[in-house]
Design an enzyme around this catalytic site. Structure first.
Site, PDB file in Angstrom:
ATOM      1  N   ASP A  87      52.945  18.724   4.265  1.00 48.45           N
ATOM      2  CA  ASP A  87      53.041  17.570   4.821  1.00 48.45           C
ATOM      3  C   ASP A  87      54.391  17.133   3.642  1.00 48.45           C
ATOM      4  OD1 ASP A  87      51.166  18.310   6.749  1.00 48.45           O
ATOM      5  OD2 ASP A  87      50.371  17.005   6.404  1.00 48.45           O
TER       6      ASP A  87
ATOM      7  N   SER B 130      54.448  15.774  -5.218  1.00 44.47           N
ATOM      8  CA  SER B 130      55.997  14.815  -5.694  1.00 44.47           C
ATOM      9  C   SER B 130      57.057  15.576  -4.265  1.00 44.47           C
ATOM     10  CB  SER B 130      55.759  14.612  -6.922  1.00 44.47           C
ATOM     11  OG  SER B 130      57.351  14.858  -7.270  1.00 44.47           O
TER      12      SER B 130
ATOM     13  N   HIS C  10      51.320  25.180   0.832  1.00 46.61           N
ATOM     14  CA  HIS C  10      51.254  26.095   1.676  1.00 46.61           C
ATOM     15  C   HIS C  10      52.251  27.648   1.562  1.00 46.61           C
ATOM     16  CE1 HIS C  10      47.146  24.994   3.221  1.00 46.61           C
ATOM     17  NE2 HIS C  10      47.895  24.492   2.168  1.00 46.61           N
TER      18      HIS C  10
END
Length: 289
Positions: free
Chosen positions: A92, A254, A149
């Protein structure tokens, strides 16, 4: 550049990055109920964290701040892209930059680029398969889901811990700190995939307490020296991760950078700098021969 930005950049060079990050890491692991509950509640309110998609919605159920920060999502919260051969977005966040790797350099921001080889720990041999390839940089903001992921199914070939500074990672530092991503502490993960070699680089930042992978656990902070871990096919149990499987996670921060070889992928239409993305969305498609 405004005076405020100049002051911010100046502080970036003067602050004791690793000491500050260790102190924050200590606080983030604190289990004292009175402290962790207040910290988590403040953070969730300050950054408008959507807990409806978390497996555990109750803020007070987390044993410490890091458990909250690296929270798991409910099943189905990030359905994978259905396009045939889709390369998935690893996290995300928002696209910082993406595009071709030209002359061994990766675009950082207007007027700034950094060395592919330096990003990978200064190893020209590791960099060679990605020369002329493509990259995508995804910035994870504080409110985002902070697990990374697999964009493609892959077998782990090598992991490299690269010591470095811990500059903050945001638009201001990207535009004003030369070679930012090749200077910060990072973990380089190299995989063999159906699209050839793929690298996923987990880049630390100011107050990033640690970086973990699913196969090695805590990778940072060890002794501050470059260290390479090799995984070959002769190993008793090769490490293979399916597309969409968790690769690792950040405890505060980060950035994830994904590298592909030449003529392997074409980025999805509509993606560009500052485009919001979610893990599992289509990042790219196989490039047609």
């Amino acid at each position: 550049m405004s005076f405020k930005d100049r002051l911010f950049i100046c502080c970036q060079y003067l602050l004791p990055h690793h000491l500050l990050s260790r102190l924050v890491g200590f606080a983030a692991d604190c289990r004292a109920t009175w402290f962790k509950d207040r910290l988590i509640a403040w953070f969730a309110r300050r950054y408008q964290v959507d807990m409806r998609e978390a497996q555990v919605e109750d803020l007070q159920a987390y044993e410490h701040f890091n458990a909250f920060f690296t929270r798991a999502l409910k099943d189905g919260a990030r359905p994978p892209a259905q396009e045939p051969g889709a390369v998935l977005c690893p996290a995300d966040g928002a696209i910082s930059q993406l595009g071709p790797i030209e002359h061994g350099r990766i675009f950082q921001a207007k007027g700034h680029s950094y060395s592919l080889a330096e990003l990978l720990g200064g190893d020209a041999e590791l960099a060679a398969p990605f020369m002329g390839g493509d990259f995508a940089t995804v910035y994870l903001s504080p409110r985002d889901y902070h697990r990374v992921h697999m964009p493609l199914a892959g077998t782990l070939r090598e992991m490299v811990y690269v010591p470095g500074r811990l500059f903050s990672v945001n638009r201001t530092t990207a535009e004003n700190v030369p070679e930012l991503f090749a200077r910060n502490e990072r973990v380089v993960c190299l995989f063999d995939t159906e699209r050839g070699p793929m690298a996923v680089v987990l880049v630390g930042a100011m107050i990033v307490a640690s970086i973990e992978t699913v196969w090695a656990g805590l990778v940072t902070p060890p002794k501050r020296e470059l260290k390479t871990f090799r995984y070959d096919e002769a190993a008793r149990a090769p490490i293979h991760l399916e597309k969409g499987a968790e690769l690792g996670r950040f405890k505060l921060g980060s950035t994830a950078i994904v590298l592909f070889g030449p003529q392997q992928v074409a980025f999805a239409q509509g993606l560009g700098a500052a485009t919001p993305v979610r893990m599992g969305e289509c990042l790219a498609l196989p490039k047609q021969a």
